[in-house]
Design an enzyme around this catalytic site. Structure first.
Site, short mmCIF file in Angstrom:
data_model
loop_
_atom_site.label_atom_id
_atom_site.label_comp_id
_atom_site.label_asym_id
_atom_site.label_seq_id
_atom_site.Cartn_x
_atom_site.Cartn_y
_atom_site.Cartn_z
N SER A 41 -16.48 -34.16 0.12
CA SER A 41 -17.55 -35.15 -0.09
C SER A 41 -17.29 -35.82 -1.44
O SER A 41 -16.61 -35.24 -2.30
CB SER A 41 -18.90 -34.43 -0.14
OG SER A 41 -19.90 -35.27 -0.69
N TYR B 76 -24.35 -27.33 -2.80
CA TYR B 76 -23.52 -28.27 -2.03
C TYR B 76 -22.38 -28.80 -2.89
O TYR B 76 -21.21 -28.81 -2.49
CB TYR B 76 -24.40 -29.42 -1.54
CG TYR B 76 -23.68 -30.40 -0.63
CD1 TYR B 76 -23.46 -30.09 0.71
CD2 TYR B 76 -23.23 -31.63 -1.11
CE1 TYR B 76 -22.80 -30.98 1.55
CE2 TYR B 76 -22.58 -32.53 -0.28
CZ TYR B 76 -22.38 -32.21 1.05
OH TYR B 76 -21.72 -33.09 1.88
N1 LIG Z 1 -22.96 -37.67 6.51
C1 LIG Z 1 -22.56 -37.86 5.25
O1 LIG Z 1 -22.99 -38.80 4.57
C2 LIG Z 1 -21.53 -36.93 4.63
C3 LIG Z 1 -20.99 -37.29 3.39
C4 LIG Z 1 -20.04 -36.47 2.79
C5 LIG Z 1 -19.64 -35.31 3.43
N2 LIG Z 1 -20.17 -34.97 4.62
C6 LIG Z 1 -19.72 -33.71 5.24
O2 LIG Z 1 -19.29 -33.93 6.56
C7 LIG Z 1 -19.49 -32.74 7.33
C8 LIG Z 1 -20.28 -33.08 8.58
O3 LIG Z 1 -21.54 -33.59 8.18
P1 LIG Z 1 -22.44 -34.54 9.12
O4 LIG Z 1 -23.05 -35.55 8.23
O5 LIG Z 1 -21.69 -34.95 10.32
O6 LIG Z 1 -23.61 -33.49 9.46
P2 LIG Z 1 -24.35 -33.14 10.82
O7 LIG Z 1 -25.55 -32.34 10.38
O8 LIG Z 1 -24.56 -34.34 11.66
O9 LIG Z 1 -23.30 -32.17 11.53
C9 LIG Z 1 -23.04 -30.91 11.04
C10 LIG Z 1 -22.75 -30.00 12.24
O10 LIG Z 1 -22.45 -28.70 11.72
C11 LIG Z 1 -23.12 -27.75 12.52
N3 LIG Z 1 -23.31 -26.51 11.77
C12 LIG Z 1 -24.21 -26.26 10.78
N4 LIG Z 1 -24.10 -24.97 10.39
C13 LIG Z 1 -23.11 -24.41 11.13
C14 LIG Z 1 -22.54 -23.12 11.20
N5 LIG Z 1 -22.99 -22.12 10.43
N6 LIG Z 1 -21.54 -22.89 12.09
C15 LIG Z 1 -21.10 -23.89 12.90
N7 LIG Z 1 -21.60 -25.14 12.89
C16 LIG Z 1 -22.61 -25.39 12.01
C17 LIG Z 1 -24.43 -28.41 12.92
O11 LIG Z 1 -25.01 -27.79 14.06
C18 LIG Z 1 -23.97 -29.84 13.17
O12 LIG Z 1 -23.58 -30.03 14.52
C19 LIG Z 1 -20.20 -31.75 6.39
O13 LIG Z 1 -19.24 -30.86 5.84
C20 LIG Z 1 -20.78 -32.64 5.32
O14 LIG Z 1 -20.96 -31.97 4.09
C21 LIG Z 1 -21.13 -35.74 5.24
#
Ligand SMILES: NC(=O)c1ccc[n+]([C@@H]2O[C@H](COP(=O)([O-])OP(=O)(O)OC[C@H]3O[C@@H](n4cnc5c(N)ncnc54)[C@H](O)[C@@H]3O)[C@@H](O)[C@H]2O)c1
Length: 262
Positions: A144, A157
């Site tokens: 991130s 985080y």
């Molecule tokens: N959306 C953003 O703006 C953003 C920005 C930077 C980084 N990220 C990173 O991208 C990745 C995905 O995020 P996203 O925004 O798609 O989130 P999201 O919440 O849409 O998806 C996350 C998924 O992870 C699953 N999950 C949560 N805990 C879990 C566990 N213990 N075991 C297995 N699965 C689990 C959830 O059920 C969900 O399907 C994360 O690592 C997040 O930190 C997201």
């Protein structure tokens, strides 16, 4: 046109929604056998059915990435089903806003277990499998911009993502002799369902985010999947140990940029 991941088998954790789902859909469309791993079985299974419905190869495996045994079963199940493992995307992640003065040991450790330890354990198990197959493979860790920047209330985080960047470098160094490339992706604000409603439909939050986003918009999950596809494919054959930031320009920005009214 030849598909870029033909014959490859890819595991994507956190694939039931958001960025992970976009990666799973894109990788399947590019010819990979895709294993979607998540704790949200209803959404994970529905997403898998949809991918299979398009004529692609996909399987859902329930996996809590904070549990070593679940990750071991995920790798075993993938190899049993598709015969090999070529690509792992450690993407599952959680973010809970809790003030530094209040966060408990348990809450801190839970975030590290899901976001960071999972990438260490999953990466180690996946790499062992890749080495046993004769070497070669790709591991992508989801980082991130918060690996480098900081937001109040997100101590666990930010620490987990900072750790992901260093984990990525050490894994890349140690796995290079086995022809396994390890890279990370550090997205800015990406319009998953949650971000779309929490950020873009709230005027104050929208202004705050966009004032820190020179490109003037949030990113789409598909734009992260494109970077993952590049890193998973031979197009990035000489890249390892890097974190690539699809962030609309946030990391280069000091201060803020003006925001248009919608
Ligand atoms: N959306 C953003 O703006 C953003 C920005 C930077 C980084 N990220 C990173 O991208 C990745 C995905 O995020 P996203 O925004 O798609 O989130 P999201 O919440 O849409 O998806 C996350 C998924 O992870 C699953 N999950 C949560 N805990 C879990 C566990 N213990 N075991 C297995 N699965 C689990 C959830 O059920 C969900 O399907 C994360 O690592 C997040 O930190 C997201």
């Amino acid at each position: 046109m030849s598909k870029r991941l033909n014959g490859k088998t890819a595991i994507i954790t956190g694939a039931a929604s958001g960025i992970g789902l976009a990666c799973a859909q894109r990788f399947a469309a590019e010819g990979a056998n895709v294993v979607l791993a998540d704790v949200d079985d209803a959404r994970g299974k529905a997403a898998t059915r949809e991918i299979v419905g398009h004529g692609f190869n996909a399987q859902y495996l329930h996996t809590d990435v904070s549990q070593r045994q679940d990750l071991a079963s995920l790798i075993e199940g993938t190899v049993r089903h598709f015969g090999q493992l070529d690509i792992l995307i450690s993407n599952a992640g959680i973010a809970k806003t809790i003030p530094f003065l209040e966060i408990s040991d348990e809450e801190f450790e839970r975030t590290l277990a899901v976001n960071l330890n999972s990438a260490f354990i999953g990466g180690q198990l996946a790499a062992r499998q890749m080495v046993a197959q004769g070497g070669g493979g790709v591991i992508i860790n989801m980082s991130s911009v918060n690996a480098l920047l900081a937001i109040p209330g997100l101590v666990a985080y930010a620490v987990s993502k900072g750790g992901i960047n260093q984990l990525t470098k050490v894994m890349a160094l140690e796995l290079a002799p086995h022809r396994i490339r390890v890279n990370a992706i550090g997205p800015g604000t990406i319009l998953t369902e949650l971000a779309r409603s929490a950020v873009m439909e709230n005027e104050a939050a929208r202004k705050k985010v966009l004032s820190r986003t020179p490109m003037g918009r949030g990113g789409e999950p598909s734009e992260i999947a494109s970077v993952a596809l590049f890193l998973a494919s031979e197009d990035s054959s000489y890249i390892t140990g890097q974190t690539i930031y699809p962030d609309g320009g946030r990391l280069m920005l000091n201060y803020t940029v003006p925001v248009d009214t919608p």
